[in-house]
Design an enzyme around this catalytic site. Structure first.
Site, PDB file in Angstrom:
ATOM      1  N   ASP A  72       1.576 -20.228   6.693  1.00  0.00           N
ATOM      2  CA  ASP A  72       1.691 -19.087   7.551  1.00  0.00           C
ATOM      3  C   ASP A  72       2.231 -19.179   8.998  1.00  0.00           C
ATOM      4  O   ASP A  72       2.006 -20.384   9.247  1.00  0.00           O
ATOM      5  CB  ASP A  72       0.353 -18.090   7.685  1.00  0.00           C
ATOM      6  CG  ASP A  72      -0.994 -19.051   8.233  1.00  0.00           C
ATOM      7  OD1 ASP A  72      -1.191 -20.041   7.633  1.00  0.00           O
ATOM      8  OD2 ASP A  72      -1.359 -18.516   9.322  1.00  0.00           O
ATOM      9  N   GLU A 134      -4.107 -19.620   8.379  1.00  0.00           N
ATOM     10  CA  GLU A 134      -4.550 -20.217   9.772  1.00  0.00           C
ATOM     11  C   GLU A 134      -4.595 -20.044  10.861  1.00  0.00           C
ATOM     12  O   GLU A 134      -5.493 -20.238  11.737  1.00  0.00           O
ATOM     13  CB  GLU A 134      -3.759 -21.854   9.487  1.00  0.00           C
ATOM     14  CG  GLU A 134      -4.417 -22.894  10.353  1.00  0.00           C
ATOM     15  CD  GLU A 134      -3.975 -22.974  11.699  1.00  0.00           C
ATOM     16  OE1 GLU A 134      -4.662 -23.761  12.596  1.00  0.00           O
ATOM     17  OE2 GLU A 134      -2.977 -22.245  11.975  1.00  0.00           O
TER      18      GLU A 134
HETATM   19 ZN   LIG Z   1      -0.433 -24.652  12.938  1.00  0.00          ZN
END
Ligand SMILES: [Zn+2]
Length: 390
Positions: A72, A134
Protein backbone atom coordinates in the site's frame (compact mmCIF):
# COMPACT_ATOMS: atom_id res chain seq x y z
CA UNK A 1 13.47 -13.08 -21.00
CA UNK A 2 14.79 -11.41 -17.85
CA UNK A 3 12.52 -8.58 -16.63
CA UNK A 4 14.29 -5.70 -14.84
CA UNK A 5 13.32 -4.20 -11.49
CA UNK A 6 12.57 -0.91 -13.26
CA UNK A 7 10.14 -2.60 -15.67
CA UNK A 8 8.36 -4.26 -12.75
CA UNK A 9 8.33 -0.98 -10.81
CA UNK A 10 6.58 0.67 -13.76
CA UNK A 11 3.78 -1.91 -13.51
CA UNK A 12 3.48 -1.59 -9.72
CA UNK A 13 3.37 2.23 -9.81
CA UNK A 14 0.58 2.12 -12.44
CA UNK A 15 -1.66 0.42 -9.84
CA UNK A 16 -2.47 3.07 -7.19
CA UNK A 17 -2.99 0.57 -4.27
CA UNK A 18 -3.78 3.43 -1.86
CA UNK A 19 -3.81 2.35 1.75
CA UNK A 20 -7.17 1.36 3.29
CA UNK A 21 -8.72 0.46 -0.08
CA UNK A 22 -9.33 -2.87 -1.89
CA UNK A 23 -6.02 -4.31 -3.17
CA UNK A 24 -7.13 -7.07 -5.56
CA UNK A 25 -5.44 -5.39 -8.53
CA UNK A 26 -1.93 -5.22 -7.07
CA UNK A 27 -2.24 -8.69 -5.53
CA UNK A 28 -3.27 -10.19 -8.89
CA UNK A 29 -0.45 -8.35 -10.68
CA UNK A 30 2.19 -9.65 -8.25
CA UNK A 31 0.76 -13.20 -8.33
CA UNK A 32 1.08 -13.19 -12.12
CA UNK A 33 4.71 -12.04 -11.99
CA UNK A 34 5.65 -14.50 -9.21
CA UNK A 35 3.69 -17.63 -10.14
CA UNK A 36 6.25 -19.11 -12.62
CA UNK A 37 9.01 -18.95 -9.98
CA UNK A 38 7.51 -19.20 -6.46
CA UNK A 39 4.86 -20.98 -4.41
CA UNK A 40 2.19 -18.29 -4.07
CA UNK A 41 -0.09 -18.12 -1.08
CA UNK A 42 -2.83 -15.51 -0.71
CA UNK A 43 -3.87 -14.63 2.86
CA UNK A 44 -7.32 -13.00 2.87
CA UNK A 45 -7.51 -10.01 5.20
CA UNK A 46 -10.14 -9.05 7.75
CA UNK A 47 -11.53 -6.11 5.69
CA UNK A 48 -12.69 -8.72 3.09
CA UNK A 49 -11.57 -6.79 0.01
CA UNK A 50 -7.81 -7.07 0.50
CA UNK A 51 -5.17 -9.74 0.98
CA UNK A 52 -1.56 -10.29 1.94
CA UNK A 53 0.77 -12.46 -0.16
CA UNK A 54 3.46 -14.96 0.72
CA UNK A 55 5.82 -16.04 -2.09
CA UNK A 56 8.21 -18.86 -1.22
CA UNK A 57 11.13 -20.40 -3.09
CA UNK A 58 13.29 -23.28 -1.86
CA UNK A 59 13.04 -26.09 0.69
CA UNK A 60 10.31 -25.13 3.16
CA UNK A 61 11.59 -27.45 5.91
CA UNK A 62 14.77 -25.34 6.33
CA UNK A 63 15.17 -22.01 8.18
CA UNK A 64 14.86 -19.30 5.54
CA UNK A 65 15.15 -15.59 4.88
CA UNK A 66 12.05 -13.36 4.92
CA UNK A 67 11.98 -10.34 2.61
CA UNK A 68 9.18 -8.16 3.94
CA UNK A 69 7.38 -5.23 2.33
CA UNK A 70 4.01 -3.51 2.19
CA UNK A 71 2.23 -2.90 -1.12
CA UNK A 72 0.00 0.00 0.00
CA UNK A 73 0.98 3.64 -0.53
CA UNK A 74 -0.25 6.92 0.94
CA UNK A 75 -2.80 9.02 -0.99
CA UNK A 76 -1.76 11.84 -3.36
CA UNK A 77 -4.78 14.15 -2.96
CA UNK A 78 -3.79 17.81 -2.67
CA UNK A 79 -0.09 17.20 -3.38
CA UNK A 80 1.62 19.30 -6.09
CA UNK A 81 3.10 16.52 -8.30
CA UNK A 82 5.19 17.56 -11.33
CA UNK A 83 4.11 14.42 -13.24
CA UNK A 84 1.36 11.79 -12.91
CA UNK A 85 2.13 9.98 -9.61
CA UNK A 86 0.88 6.71 -11.14
CA UNK A 87 3.08 6.82 -14.22
CA UNK A 88 6.73 5.98 -13.50
CA UNK A 89 8.62 8.97 -14.88
CA UNK A 90 12.39 9.20 -15.26
CA UNK A 91 14.22 12.53 -14.95
CA UNK A 92 18.02 12.63 -14.63
CA UNK A 93 18.39 9.15 -13.19
CA UNK A 94 15.52 9.57 -10.72
CA UNK A 95 12.35 7.50 -11.03
CA UNK A 96 9.32 9.48 -9.87
CA UNK A 97 6.00 7.99 -8.76
CA UNK A 98 3.92 7.34 -5.64
CA UNK A 99 5.53 4.47 -3.74
CA UNK A 100 8.89 4.49 -5.54
CA UNK A 101 10.73 4.96 -2.21
CA UNK A 102 8.02 3.66 0.14
CA UNK A 103 8.29 0.87 -0.87
CA UNK A 104 7.47 -0.49 -4.31
CA UNK A 105 11.11 -0.01 -5.37
CA UNK A 106 12.11 -2.79 -2.98
CA UNK A 107 9.12 -4.95 -4.02
CA UNK A 108 10.13 -4.56 -7.69
CA UNK A 109 13.74 -5.60 -6.99
CA UNK A 110 12.58 -8.66 -5.04
CA UNK A 111 10.16 -9.73 -7.79
CA UNK A 112 12.89 -9.21 -10.42
CA UNK A 113 15.17 -11.52 -8.40
CA UNK A 114 12.65 -14.39 -8.21
CA UNK A 115 13.87 -16.09 -11.43
CA UNK A 116 17.42 -16.18 -10.01
CA UNK A 117 16.19 -17.62 -6.69
CA UNK A 118 14.15 -20.22 -8.59
CA UNK A 119 17.10 -21.20 -10.82
CA UNK A 120 19.52 -21.58 -7.90
CA UNK A 121 19.73 -24.78 -5.90
CA UNK A 122 18.67 -23.15 -2.62
CA UNK A 123 19.63 -24.64 0.74
CA UNK A 124 18.10 -21.58 2.46
CA UNK A 125 14.53 -20.84 1.33
CA UNK A 126 13.33 -17.30 0.65
CA UNK A 127 9.90 -16.05 1.73
CA UNK A 128 8.60 -12.79 0.28
CA UNK A 129 5.99 -11.40 2.70
CA UNK A 130 3.80 -8.64 1.21
CA UNK A 131 1.30 -6.89 3.47
CA UNK A 132 -1.41 -4.24 3.00
CA UNK A 133 -2.57 -1.25 5.09
CA UNK A 134 0.86 -0.67 6.63
CA UNK A 135 0.48 3.08 6.28
CA UNK A 136 -2.48 3.20 8.66
CA UNK A 137 -0.64 1.48 11.51
CA UNK A 138 0.74 -1.89 10.32
CA UNK A 139 -2.73 -3.45 10.14
CA UNK A 140 -2.18 -5.97 7.34
CA UNK A 141 0.92 -7.93 8.41
CA UNK A 142 -0.36 -9.85 11.45
CA UNK A 143 -1.32 -13.07 9.62
CA UNK A 144 1.95 -13.14 7.66
CA UNK A 145 4.03 -12.71 10.81
CA UNK A 146 2.07 -15.42 12.64
CA UNK A 147 2.33 -17.86 9.72
CA UNK A 148 6.08 -17.33 9.29
CA UNK A 149 6.79 -17.57 13.02
CA UNK A 150 4.88 -20.89 13.14
CA UNK A 151 6.74 -22.57 10.25
CA UNK A 152 8.26 -25.95 11.19
CA UNK A 153 11.64 -24.27 10.65
CA UNK A 154 11.24 -20.63 11.74
CA UNK A 155 13.08 -18.12 9.51
CA UNK A 156 16.69 -17.35 10.42
CA UNK A 157 16.53 -13.74 9.26
CA UNK A 158 13.99 -11.11 8.24
CA UNK A 159 14.89 -8.10 6.09
CA UNK A 160 12.25 -5.36 5.94
CA UNK A 161 12.96 -3.32 2.80
CA UNK A 162 11.71 0.08 4.01
CA UNK A 163 13.77 2.96 2.56
CA UNK A 164 17.07 3.21 4.45
CA UNK A 165 19.41 4.28 1.65
CA UNK A 166 20.52 0.60 1.59
CA UNK A 167 22.04 1.03 5.07
CA UNK A 168 21.42 -1.55 7.81
CA UNK A 169 18.99 -0.32 10.49
CA UNK A 170 18.47 -2.31 13.66
CA UNK A 171 15.98 -0.40 15.83
CA UNK A 172 13.06 2.00 15.90
CA UNK A 173 10.53 3.20 18.46
CA UNK A 174 7.16 1.56 19.04
CA UNK A 175 3.99 3.61 18.67
CA UNK A 176 0.37 3.56 19.80
CA UNK A 177 -2.28 6.11 18.78
CA UNK A 178 -5.59 6.82 20.54
CA UNK A 179 -8.77 8.87 20.08
CA UNK A 180 -10.62 10.15 23.16
CA UNK A 181 -14.22 11.30 22.80
CA UNK A 182 -15.81 13.25 25.66
CA UNK A 183 -19.59 13.66 25.78
CA UNK A 184 -20.95 16.08 28.36
CA UNK A 185 -24.19 18.07 28.59
CA UNK A 186 -24.92 21.20 26.57
CA UNK A 187 -26.56 24.36 27.92
CA UNK A 188 -26.58 28.16 27.90
CA UNK A 189 -23.14 29.58 28.61
CA UNK A 190 -24.69 31.71 31.38
CA UNK A 191 -25.71 28.52 33.16
CA UNK A 192 -22.55 26.37 33.02
CA UNK A 193 -23.35 24.91 36.45
CA UNK A 194 -26.23 22.94 34.88
CA UNK A 195 -24.08 21.63 32.00
CA UNK A 196 -20.96 19.46 31.63
CA UNK A 197 -18.25 21.00 29.45
CA UNK A 198 -16.61 18.38 27.20
CA UNK A 199 -13.87 20.75 26.00
CA UNK A 200 -12.81 21.56 29.57
CA UNK A 201 -12.72 17.83 30.38
CA UNK A 202 -10.37 17.09 27.49
CA UNK A 203 -8.27 20.22 28.10
CA UNK A 204 -7.63 18.97 31.67
CA UNK A 205 -6.77 15.51 30.37
CA UNK A 206 -4.44 17.07 27.78
CA UNK A 207 -2.62 18.98 30.54
CA UNK A 208 -2.16 15.77 32.54
CA UNK A 209 -0.83 13.99 29.43
CA UNK A 210 1.63 16.85 28.94
CA UNK A 211 2.84 16.30 32.53
CA UNK A 212 3.27 12.62 31.72
CA UNK A 213 5.26 13.59 28.61
CA UNK A 214 7.59 15.65 30.84
CA UNK A 215 8.07 12.63 33.13
CA UNK A 216 8.91 10.43 30.12
CA UNK A 217 11.49 12.99 28.98
CA UNK A 218 13.18 12.71 32.39
CA UNK A 219 12.89 8.89 32.36
CA UNK A 220 14.62 6.01 30.57
CA UNK A 221 17.05 7.00 27.82
CA UNK A 222 18.56 5.33 24.78
CA UNK A 223 21.05 7.64 23.08
CA UNK A 224 20.68 5.69 19.81
CA UNK A 225 17.43 7.64 19.22
CA UNK A 226 16.51 11.27 18.56
CA UNK A 227 15.03 12.19 20.95
CA UNK A 228 16.55 9.56 23.28
CA UNK A 229 13.38 9.04 25.36
CA UNK A 230 9.72 8.07 24.97
CA UNK A 231 7.43 10.84 23.71
CA UNK A 232 3.74 11.56 24.16
CA UNK A 233 2.22 13.92 21.61
CA UNK A 234 -1.28 15.42 21.29
CA UNK A 235 -2.09 15.80 17.60
CA UNK A 236 -5.58 17.31 17.67
CA UNK A 237 -8.26 18.56 20.04
CA UNK A 238 -11.60 19.67 18.62
CA UNK A 239 -14.81 20.70 20.33
CA UNK A 240 -17.44 23.36 20.67
CA UNK A 241 -19.31 25.46 18.11
CA UNK A 242 -20.08 28.83 19.69
CA UNK A 243 -19.00 30.96 22.65
CA UNK A 244 -22.50 31.12 24.16
CA UNK A 245 -23.07 27.34 24.20
CA UNK A 246 -21.53 24.83 26.60
CA UNK A 247 -19.90 22.21 24.31
CA UNK A 248 -21.25 18.72 24.87
CA UNK A 249 -18.71 16.92 22.66
CA UNK A 250 -14.95 17.11 22.19
CA UNK A 251 -12.46 14.77 20.48
CA UNK A 252 -8.71 14.49 21.01
CA UNK A 253 -6.09 12.29 19.35
CA UNK A 254 -2.71 11.54 20.89
CA UNK A 255 0.18 9.11 20.43
CA UNK A 256 2.89 7.49 22.51
CA UNK A 257 6.27 6.52 21.04
CA UNK A 258 8.39 4.27 23.24
CA UNK A 259 12.07 3.42 23.05
CA UNK A 260 12.90 -0.32 23.03
CA UNK A 261 13.01 -1.67 26.54
CA UNK A 262 10.64 0.93 28.07
CA UNK A 263 8.01 -0.42 30.43
CA UNK A 264 5.15 0.24 28.02
CA UNK A 265 2.64 -1.45 30.34
CA UNK A 266 3.41 1.00 33.17
CA UNK A 267 2.92 4.00 30.85
CA UNK A 268 -0.35 2.50 29.57
CA UNK A 269 -1.59 2.09 33.15
CA UNK A 270 -0.88 5.79 33.81
CA UNK A 271 -2.74 6.82 30.66
CA UNK A 272 -5.69 4.61 31.62
CA UNK A 273 -5.68 6.09 35.11
CA UNK A 274 -5.70 9.67 33.77
CA UNK A 275 -8.56 8.85 31.40
CA UNK A 276 -10.54 7.20 34.23
CA UNK A 277 -10.08 10.32 36.40
CA UNK A 278 -11.24 12.60 33.57
CA UNK A 279 -14.26 10.37 32.96
CA UNK A 280 -15.21 10.37 36.66
CA UNK A 281 -14.89 14.18 36.86
CA UNK A 282 -17.15 14.63 33.82
CA UNK A 283 -19.74 12.16 35.11
CA UNK A 284 -19.78 14.02 38.44
CA UNK A 285 -21.14 17.04 36.52
CA UNK A 286 -23.73 15.09 34.49
CA UNK A 287 -24.52 11.44 35.05
CA UNK A 288 -25.22 10.77 31.35
CA UNK A 289 -21.78 12.15 30.41
CA UNK A 290 -19.03 9.81 29.23
CA UNK A 291 -15.44 9.71 28.06
CA UNK A 292 -14.39 6.90 25.71
CA UNK A 293 -10.84 5.96 24.67
CA UNK A 294 -10.25 3.98 21.44
CA UNK A 295 -6.92 2.64 20.24
CA UNK A 296 -6.38 3.72 16.61
CA UNK A 297 -3.24 1.70 15.82
CA UNK A 298 -0.24 0.18 17.49
CA UNK A 299 3.06 -1.42 16.57
CA UNK A 300 5.93 -2.51 18.77
CA UNK A 301 9.49 -1.21 18.77
CA UNK A 302 12.26 -2.90 16.79
CA UNK A 303 15.20 -3.69 19.03
CA UNK A 304 17.82 -5.86 17.35
CA UNK A 305 21.23 -5.57 19.06
CA UNK A 306 24.06 -3.96 17.08
CA UNK A 307 26.40 -6.95 17.33
CA UNK A 308 24.19 -9.84 16.16
CA UNK A 309 25.29 -12.28 13.42
CA UNK A 310 22.11 -11.31 11.51
CA UNK A 311 23.10 -7.62 11.44
CA UNK A 312 26.58 -8.63 10.24
CA UNK A 313 25.08 -10.84 7.52
CA UNK A 314 22.82 -8.06 6.18
CA UNK A 315 25.78 -5.62 6.27
CA UNK A 316 27.77 -8.03 4.06
CA UNK A 317 24.80 -8.42 1.71
CA UNK A 318 24.30 -4.68 1.17
CA UNK A 319 27.95 -3.65 1.48
CA UNK A 320 27.39 -1.33 4.46
CA UNK A 321 30.62 -1.05 6.45
CA UNK A 322 29.32 1.21 9.24
CA UNK A 323 27.63 0.20 12.50
CA UNK A 324 23.90 -0.58 12.13
CA UNK A 325 21.75 2.52 12.69
CA UNK A 326 18.33 3.40 14.05
CA UNK A 327 15.38 4.96 12.24
CA UNK A 328 12.91 7.61 13.35
CA UNK A 329 9.90 6.05 11.63
CA UNK A 330 8.02 2.85 12.49
CA UNK A 331 7.81 -0.30 10.39
CA UNK A 332 6.44 -3.83 10.38
CA UNK A 333 9.89 -4.91 11.59
CA UNK A 334 8.66 -4.42 15.17
CA UNK A 335 5.99 -7.09 14.60
CA UNK A 336 8.54 -9.61 13.27
CA UNK A 337 10.91 -8.78 16.13
CA UNK A 338 8.15 -9.34 18.72
CA UNK A 339 7.37 -12.73 17.08
CA UNK A 340 10.98 -13.76 17.73
CA UNK A 341 12.46 -13.36 14.23
CA UNK A 342 15.87 -11.65 13.99
CA UNK A 343 14.92 -8.57 11.96
CA UNK A 344 16.78 -5.71 10.25
CA UNK A 345 15.61 -2.89 7.98
CA UNK A 346 17.43 -2.32 4.67
CA UNK A 347 15.99 -1.01 1.42
CA UNK A 348 16.38 1.46 -1.44
CA UNK A 349 15.16 5.06 -1.28
CA UNK A 350 14.81 7.64 1.46
CA UNK A 351 11.94 8.07 3.93
CA UNK A 352 12.39 11.85 3.63
CA UNK A 353 11.10 11.60 0.04
CA UNK A 354 8.11 9.43 0.97
CA UNK A 355 4.50 10.49 1.59
CA UNK A 356 4.88 13.73 -0.40
CA UNK A 357 4.81 15.12 -3.94
CA UNK A 358 7.51 13.98 -6.40
CA UNK A 359 8.53 10.90 -4.39
CA UNK A 360 11.41 9.20 -6.20
CA UNK A 361 13.95 6.40 -6.07
CA UNK A 362 17.31 6.55 -7.86
CA UNK A 363 18.18 4.11 -10.62
CA UNK A 364 21.48 3.69 -8.74
CA UNK A 365 19.54 2.77 -5.59
CA UNK A 366 17.55 0.09 -7.44
CA UNK A 367 20.85 -1.23 -8.83
CA UNK A 368 22.29 -1.45 -5.29
CA UNK A 369 19.22 -3.37 -4.14
CA UNK A 370 19.42 -5.69 -7.19
CA UNK A 371 23.08 -6.35 -6.26
CA UNK A 372 22.17 -7.12 -2.64
CA UNK A 373 19.58 -9.64 -3.78
CA UNK A 374 22.03 -11.21 -6.26
CA UNK A 375 24.42 -11.72 -3.31
CA UNK A 376 21.55 -13.18 -1.28
CA UNK A 377 20.88 -15.71 -4.06
CA UNK A 378 24.51 -16.85 -3.79
CA UNK A 379 24.36 -17.00 0.03
CA UNK A 380 21.14 -19.02 -0.03
CA UNK A 381 22.89 -21.81 -1.95
CA UNK A 382 24.27 -22.66 1.50
CA UNK A 383 22.35 -23.36 4.74
CA UNK A 384 21.63 -20.17 6.73
CA UNK A 385 23.68 -21.45 9.67
CA UNK A 386 26.83 -21.32 7.49
CA UNK A 387 26.60 -17.64 6.47
CA UNK A 388 24.61 -15.95 9.23
CA UNK A 389 27.70 -15.70 11.41
CA UNK A 390 29.81 -12.92 12.82
ZN1 LIG B 1 6.73 2.12 4.22
Amino acid sequence: MQVSSEEILEKLIAIPSITDTANEEIVACIEKIAAPFARVRRLPGAPGDRAALLLSVGPHERPGVVLSAHTDVVAVAGQPWSSDPFVLTEREGRLYGRGTSDMKGFVACVLAALPAFAAARLETPVHVALSYDEEIGCKGAGDLVALLARLPAPPALCIVGEPSGMKVMRAHKGKTGWRVTARGRTGHSALPHRAANAVTALARLAAHLADLAADLKAGARDEAFDPPYATLHIGSLHGGAALNVVPDEAVMEFELRTIPGTDGAAILRRIEHLAAEARAALKAEAEEADLVVEELSSYPALATAADTPEAAAVARLCGDNGPPGTIAFGTEAGLYDRAGLPTLVCGPGDIARAHKADEWVGRDELAQCDAMLARLVEMCRRPASEWITR
